[in-house]
Design a protein around this motif. Structure first.
Motif, mmCIF file in Angstrom:
data_model
loop_
_atom_site.group_PDB
_atom_site.id
_atom_site.type_symbol
_atom_site.label_atom_id
_atom_site.label_comp_id
_atom_site.label_asym_id
_atom_site.label_seq_id
_atom_site.Cartn_x
_atom_site.Cartn_y
_atom_site.Cartn_z
ATOM 1 N N GLY A 11 -17.772 72.865 -64.012
ATOM 2 C CA GLY A 11 -17.600 71.314 -64.167
ATOM 3 C C GLY A 11 -16.260 71.283 -63.734
ATOM 4 O O GLY A 11 -15.692 70.212 -63.801
ATOM 5 N N LEU A 29 -23.945 70.110 -56.481
ATOM 6 C CA LEU A 29 -23.647 69.604 -57.929
ATOM 7 C C LEU A 29 -22.434 68.574 -57.781
ATOM 8 O O LEU A 29 -21.608 68.642 -57.171
ATOM 9 C CB LEU A 29 -23.161 70.766 -58.723
ATOM 10 C CG LEU A 29 -22.887 70.415 -60.225
ATOM 11 C CD1 LEU A 29 -24.029 69.921 -60.963
ATOM 12 C CD2 LEU A 29 -22.570 71.724 -60.966
ATOM 13 N N ARG A 101 -26.111 67.428 -68.347
ATOM 14 C CA ARG A 101 -26.426 67.835 -66.947
ATOM 15 C C ARG A 101 -27.973 67.788 -66.647
ATOM 16 O O ARG A 101 -28.659 67.948 -67.436
ATOM 17 C CB ARG A 101 -25.743 69.306 -66.780
ATOM 18 C CG ARG A 101 -26.119 69.679 -65.232
ATOM 19 C CD ARG A 101 -25.515 71.196 -64.999
ATOM 20 N NE ARG A 101 -25.950 71.390 -63.813
ATOM 21 C CZ ARG A 101 -25.375 72.599 -63.486
ATOM 22 N NH1 ARG A 101 -24.489 73.411 -63.955
ATOM 23 N NH2 ARG A 101 -25.670 73.057 -62.112
ATOM 24 N N ILE A 115 -23.727 66.682 -63.070
ATOM 25 C CA ILE A 115 -23.216 66.592 -64.696
ATOM 26 C C ILE A 115 -22.757 65.095 -64.939
ATOM 27 O O ILE A 115 -22.034 64.581 -64.090
ATOM 28 C CB ILE A 115 -21.962 67.489 -64.710
ATOM 29 C CG1 ILE A 115 -22.297 69.148 -64.318
ATOM 30 C CG2 ILE A 115 -21.312 67.486 -65.948
ATOM 31 C CD1 ILE A 115 -21.167 70.007 -64.323
#
Length: 190
Positions: A11, A29, A101, A115
């Motif tokens: 993250g 991501l 997420r 996320i």
């Protein structure tokens, strides 16, 4: 060009990319948010995504979704997007599911990979949807809506389905949901 914050598996921010270039079959991501807006009657503002959106066009979903700009805090990004998408002012958004997420794949292969901390906010105002973002809105009873979702009776976005499954565990009354801890937000959002 709108930028998104790219993330590693922990993250943490690893860079930025143009939003227009990240949603494809190998979507990296990245950081996003979802917000559920409620009124004083316990209703939830359900929205239908504009029909020309790249991802999940015309699909019903939570009140507002989006991506914070690099360096923008999540409550500020949510407040901005509520205003831009729905002409809506609301209370300061509070994290309900700070570590949420998900990954979802559309029928055409386009992937969402985010996320996406989930926030709740409250308003006394009606929405004025921006047709470039939102096709339609509906105020719906939260208890009835979440029950339909859990029993497969509501056609909604895949992220909204997963979020509702987790939100109902916080309790039946959104006004009494616990506020998520800041340390549970992804590092890039703290």
């Amino acid at each position: 060009m709108e930028q998104v914050v790219l993330l590693n598996e922990s993250g943490e921010a690893t860079g930025t990319a143009d939003k227009a270039t990240v949603h494809h079959r190998e979507t990296p991501l990245h950081l996003a948010f979802s917000c559920y807006v409620f009124d004083d009657r316990g209703r939830f503002l359900l929205t239908q995504r504009a029909h020309h959106k790249l991802t999940w066009p015309g699909v019903w979903t939570n009140t507002c979704c989006g991506h914070p700009a690099p360096g923008e805090d999540l409550p500020g990004a949510i407040t901005r997007r509520l205003r831009e998408e729905l002409g809506l002012t609301a209370s300061t958004p509070a994290p309900a599911l700070p570590g949420f997420r998900y990954r979802a794949v559309m029928g055409n292969g386009v992937v969402e990979n985010e996320i996406c901390p989930v926030f709740a906010a409250f308003t006394e105002h009606d929405a004025q949807p921006n047709p470039d973002e939102v096709a339609e809105t509906r105020w719906v009873d939260w208890a009835e809506f979440s029950e339909r979702v859990l029993h497969g009776g509501a056609e909604i976005s895949p992220w909204c389905f997963e979020q509702v499954e987790q939100l109902v565990k916080l309790g039946p009354d959104p006004t009494s949901w616990p506020v998520g801890a800041e340390q549970d937000l992804p590092a890039a959002a703290r």
